[in-house]
Design an enzyme around this catalytic site. Structure first.
Site, PDB file in Angstrom:
ATOM      1  N   CYS A 180     -50.478-109.381 -16.052  1.00  0.00           N
ATOM      2  CA  CYS A 180     -51.001-110.694 -15.662  1.00  0.00           C
ATOM      3  C   CYS A 180     -50.865-111.713 -16.793  1.00  0.00           C
ATOM      4  CB  CYS A 180     -52.460-110.572 -15.238  1.00  0.00           C
ATOM      5  SG  CYS A 180     -53.169-112.159 -14.765  1.00  0.00           S
ATOM      6  N   LYS A 218     -58.149-100.899  -8.065  1.00  0.00           N
ATOM      7  CA  LYS A 218     -59.274-101.533  -8.750  1.00  0.00           C
ATOM      8  C   LYS A 218     -60.502-100.631  -8.722  1.00  0.00           C
ATOM      9  CE  LYS A 218     -57.476-105.924  -7.325  1.00  0.00           C
ATOM     10  NZ  LYS A 218     -57.505-106.898  -6.255  1.00  0.00           N
TER      11      LYS A 218
END
Length: 118
Positions: free
Chosen positions: A12, A39
């Site tokens: 990211c 996640k």
């Protein structure tokens, strides 16, 4: 253990931007890498959008990189992220916008490409 925890992901660019802010300001932090494909349970308690970056600062939580970076600049004012001169500050913000709207999307496209001839 640091007062600030940053939830980040290697892939990211926005999380990297916040990590750079933390490093530029000399702020001690704990790094928590998030696998965006898997996640951890409860992650949305830190990041309601389920995205990185997100930070916790004591009992507070902040998400979205631009908001986090502004927060960090206000809570830890030295060194400042932006110049004090209005035109220099405007020019810095133009570069930030360029990175957000043109550079990062192009780089992401390149990273996700399966064409090895580019």
């Amino acid at each position: 253990m640091a007062d600030i925890k940053i939830y980040s992901a290697v892939v990211c660019p926005y999380a990297h931007r916040t990590r750079l802010v933390l490093q530029e300001k000399g702020i001690d932090f704990d790094l928590i890498e998030i696998d965006l494909q898997n996640k951890p349970e409860g992650f949305t308690k830190v990041s309601p959008y389920g995205k990185v970056p997100a930070i916790t600062h004591g009992e507070n939580r902040v998400w979205e990189s631009a908001v986090i970076n502004e927060y960090l600049d206000e809570v830890f004012p030295n060194p400042p992220l932006l110049p004090s001169d209005p035109i220099a500050k405007a020019q810095a913000r133009i570069w930030i916008d360029f990175a957000n709207t043109r550079l990062v999307p192009a780089f992401s496209t390149l990273l996700r490409s399966t064409d090895t001839q580019k």
